[in-house]
Motif scaffolding. Structure first.
Motif, PDB file in Angstrom:
ATOM      1  N   ALA A 113       0.839  -1.204   0.000  1.00 54.52           N
ATOM      2  CA  ALA A 113       0.000   0.000   0.000  1.00 54.52           C
ATOM      3  C   ALA A 113       0.867   1.245   0.000  1.00 54.52           C
ATOM      4  O   ALA A 113       1.907   1.286   0.665  1.00 54.52           O
ATOM      5  CB  ALA A 113      -0.925   0.001   1.211  1.00 54.52           C
ATOM      6  N   GLN A 114       0.448   2.233  -0.748  1.00 59.19           N
ATOM      7  CA  GLN A 114       1.078   3.546  -0.746  1.00 59.19           C
ATOM      8  C   GLN A 114       0.239   4.393   0.201  1.00 59.19           C
ATOM      9  O   GLN A 114      -0.969   4.550  -0.022  1.00 59.19           O
ATOM     10  CB  GLN A 114       1.108   4.164  -2.147  1.00 59.19           C
ATOM     11  CG  GLN A 114       2.003   3.416  -3.135  1.00 59.19           C
ATOM     12  CD  GLN A 114       1.447   2.077  -3.562  1.00 59.19           C
ATOM     13  OE1 GLN A 114       0.257   1.920  -3.783  1.00 59.19           O
ATOM     14  NE2 GLN A 114       2.303   1.080  -3.647  1.00 59.19           N
ATOM     15  N   ILE A 115       0.882   4.909   1.246  1.00 60.23           N
ATOM     16  CA  ILE A 115       0.133   5.635   2.260  1.00 60.23           C
ATOM     17  C   ILE A 115       0.773   6.990   2.554  1.00 60.23           C
ATOM     18  O   ILE A 115       1.921   7.240   2.206  1.00 60.23           O
ATOM     19  CB  ILE A 115      -0.010   4.814   3.561  1.00 60.23           C
ATOM     20  CG1 ILE A 115       1.362   4.506   4.156  1.00 60.23           C
ATOM     21  CG2 ILE A 115      -0.770   3.532   3.319  1.00 60.23           C
ATOM     22  CD1 ILE A 115       1.283   3.779   5.485  1.00 60.23           C
ATOM     23  N   ILE A 116      -0.007   7.819   3.194  1.00 57.57           N
ATOM     24  CA  ILE A 116       0.466   9.115   3.690  1.00 57.57           C
ATOM     25  C   ILE A 116       0.442   9.036   5.211  1.00 57.57           C
ATOM     26  O   ILE A 116      -0.590   8.720   5.815  1.00 57.57           O
ATOM     27  CB  ILE A 116      -0.432  10.276   3.199  1.00 57.57           C
ATOM     28  CG1 ILE A 116      -0.437  10.355   1.666  1.00 57.57           C
ATOM     29  CG2 ILE A 116       0.022  11.596   3.825  1.00 57.57           C
ATOM     30  CD1 ILE A 116       0.913  10.669   1.052  1.00 57.57           C
ATOM     31  N   VAL A 117       1.591   9.320   5.834  1.00 58.55           N
ATOM     32  CA  VAL A 117       1.737   9.229   7.281  1.00 58.55           C
ATOM     33  C   VAL A 117       1.572  10.611   7.906  1.00 58.55           C
ATOM     34  O   VAL A 117       2.242  11.564   7.504  1.00 58.55           O
ATOM     35  CB  VAL A 117       3.127   8.647   7.648  1.00 58.55           C
ATOM     36  CG1 VAL A 117       3.336   8.652   9.157  1.00 58.55           C
ATOM     37  CG2 VAL A 117       3.289   7.246   7.079  1.00 58.55           C
ATOM     38  N   ASP A 118       0.667  10.703   8.865  1.00 57.94           N
ATOM     39  CA  ASP A 118       0.453  11.912   9.665  1.00 57.94           C
ATOM     40  C   ASP A 118       0.369  11.489  11.127  1.00 57.94           C
ATOM     41  O   ASP A 118      -0.566  10.791  11.514  1.00 57.94           O
ATOM     42  CB  ASP A 118      -0.855  12.613   9.276  1.00 57.94           C
ATOM     43  CG  ASP A 118      -0.729  13.459   8.038  1.00 57.94           C
ATOM     44  OD1 ASP A 118       0.128  14.347   8.029  1.00 57.94           O
ATOM     45  OD2 ASP A 118      -1.498  13.218   7.087  1.00 57.94           O
ATOM     46  N   ASP A 119       1.352  11.874  11.920  1.00 58.62           N
ATOM     47  CA  ASP A 119       1.287  11.627  13.355  1.00 58.62           C
ATOM     48  C   ASP A 119       2.068  12.729  14.072  1.00 58.62           C
ATOM     49  O   ASP A 119       2.398  13.753  13.465  1.00 58.62           O
ATOM     50  CB  ASP A 119       1.772  10.218  13.724  1.00 58.62           C
ATOM     51  CG  ASP A 119       3.230   9.942  13.392  1.00 58.62           C
ATOM     52  OD1 ASP A 119       4.033  10.892  13.303  1.00 58.62           O
ATOM     53  OD2 ASP A 119       3.579   8.763  13.227  1.00 58.62           O
ATOM     54  N   CYS A 120       2.377  12.533  15.337  1.00 56.98           N
ATOM     55  CA  CYS A 120       3.042  13.593  16.098  1.00 56.98           C
ATOM     56  C   CYS A 120       4.488  13.816  15.649  1.00 56.98           C
ATOM     57  O   CYS A 120       5.093  14.830  15.999  1.00 56.98           O
ATOM     58  CB  CYS A 120       2.999  13.288  17.590  1.00 56.98           C
ATOM     59  SG  CYS A 120       3.869  11.787  18.044  1.00 56.98           S
ATOM     60  N   ASN A 121       5.042  12.889  14.874  1.00 56.37           N
ATOM     61  CA  ASN A 121       6.429  13.015  14.426  1.00 56.37           C
ATOM     62  C   ASN A 121       6.583  13.525  12.997  1.00 56.37           C
ATOM     63  O   ASN A 121       7.587  14.137  12.671  1.00 56.37           O
ATOM     64  CB  ASN A 121       7.145  11.664  14.541  1.00 56.37           C
ATOM     65  CG  ASN A 121       7.214  11.194  15.970  1.00 56.37           C
ATOM     66  OD1 ASN A 121       7.637  11.929  16.845  1.00 56.37           O
ATOM     67  ND2 ASN A 121       6.764   9.977  16.206  1.00 56.37           N
ATOM     68  N   VAL A 122       5.620  13.225  12.131  1.00 56.85           N
ATOM     69  CA  VAL A 122       5.708  13.610  10.718  1.00 56.85           C
ATOM     70  C   VAL A 122       4.351  14.078  10.219  1.00 56.85           C
ATOM     71  O   VAL A 122       3.315  13.730  10.776  1.00 56.85           O
ATOM     72  CB  VAL A 122       6.216  12.450   9.824  1.00 56.85           C
ATOM     73  CG1 VAL A 122       7.626  12.058  10.201  1.00 56.85           C
ATOM     74  CG2 VAL A 122       5.304  11.261   9.894  1.00 56.85           C
ATOM     75  N   SER A 123       4.380  14.844   9.134  1.00 55.41           N
ATOM     76  CA  SER A 123       3.147  15.360   8.564  1.00 55.41           C
ATOM     77  C   SER A 123       3.146  15.131   7.057  1.00 55.41           C
ATOM     78  O   SER A 123       4.123  15.456   6.383  1.00 55.41           O
ATOM     79  CB  SER A 123       3.025  16.847   8.872  1.00 55.41           C
ATOM     80  OG  SER A 123       1.870  17.374   8.279  1.00 55.41           O
ATOM     81  N   SER A 124       2.073  14.556   6.552  1.00 52.03           N
ATOM     82  CA  SER A 124       1.879  14.348   5.108  1.00 52.03           C
ATOM     83  C   SER A 124       3.102  13.732   4.440  1.00 52.03           C
ATOM     84  O   SER A 124       3.558  14.184   3.394  1.00 52.03           O
ATOM     85  CB  SER A 124       1.506  15.664   4.426  1.00 52.03           C
ATOM     86  OG  SER A 124       0.322  16.182   4.964  1.00 52.03           O
ATOM     87  N   THR A 125       3.623  12.664   5.021  1.00 47.74           N
ATOM     88  CA  THR A 125       4.823  12.004   4.511  1.00 47.74           C
ATOM     89  C   THR A 125       4.442  10.735   3.754  1.00 47.74           C
ATOM     90  O   THR A 125       3.835   9.828   4.332  1.00 47.74           O
ATOM     91  CB  THR A 125       5.771  11.658   5.678  1.00 47.74           C
ATOM     92  OG1 THR A 125       6.072  12.869   6.377  1.00 47.74           O
ATOM     93  CG2 THR A 125       7.043  11.018   5.181  1.00 47.74           C
ATOM     94  N   PRO A 126       4.818  10.636   2.473  1.00 47.99           N
ATOM     95  CA  PRO A 126       4.524   9.419   1.712  1.00 47.99           C
ATOM     96  C   PRO A 126       5.339   8.239   2.249  1.00 47.99           C
ATOM     97  O   PRO A 126       6.490   8.402   2.673  1.00 47.99           O
ATOM     98  CB  PRO A 126       4.949   9.746   0.287  1.00 47.99           C
ATOM     99  CG  PRO A 126       5.339  11.172   0.270  1.00 47.99           C
ATOM    100  CD  PRO A 126       5.466  11.651   1.664  1.00 47.99           C
TER     101      PRO A 126
END
Length: 170
Positions: A146-159
């Motif tokens: 899966a190709q996802i976008i990561v958003d959490d307390c450490n990173v924002s809008s990271t593929p």
């Protein structure tokens, strides 16, 4: 000249039975022999989440427990380890996930991981990873990519790319 000892009707029946038995479901180019069933999708998957942060390639171990919740809808627990143990939470898991599966195309749609890292209860880290991908056969096991976008307390809008293999195959 060869003389046939079978009566003509019996000979034709023998030829037809031989023809039918020689056909297999794999001969149908439009067949669904490779389509994955619910039973073959459910199970344990392990692999990695790969992303790039500040120019560095990062590989995070990941495992999922995949269960069907309703027709072509799957959900389960998310762990940022390969051993189905929480790395970053006191909840016994690092999050949950769900996705829709299209058996006609083997596509994963509406893939959402909700992380809840709470090692420090006074400063919890939550996030949402969203994307799409596919589940396909790879040898004797399923491969979930899966190709996802990561958003959490450490990173924002990271593929990122999630690449998991089903344990034990099916």
């Amino acid at each position: 000249m060869i003389k046939c000892i079978l009566p003509k009707g019996l000979f034709c029946c023998f030829i037809m039975v031989s023809f039918i038995l020689s056909c297999s479901s794999g001969d149908d180019p439009n067949g669904d022999d490779d389509a994955l069933t619910v039973d073959s999708i459910e199970g344990f998957y392990t692999g990695s989440l790969e992303l790039t942060l500040s120019g560095d390639d990062i590989t995070v171990p990941v495992s999922l427990t995949v269960n069907e919740t309703s027709t072509n809808k799957f959900a389960g627990d998310y762990f940022e380890t390969n051993d189905f143990m929480a790395c970053c939470s006191t909840n016994g898991k690092d999050g949950t996930f769900n996705f829709d599966y299209d058996p006609a195309t083997m596509a994963i749609e509406n893939f959402i991981i909700r992380v809840d890292f709470n090692i420090d209860p006074t400063n919890p880290c939550t996030g949402t990873y969203t994307g799409s991908g596919s589940i396909e056969r790879n040898g004797n096991a399923n491969q979930l990519v899966a190709q996802i976008i990561v958003d959490d307390c450490n990173v924002s809008s990271t593929p990122a790319v999630l690449n998991l293999t089903q344990l034990g195959g099916s």
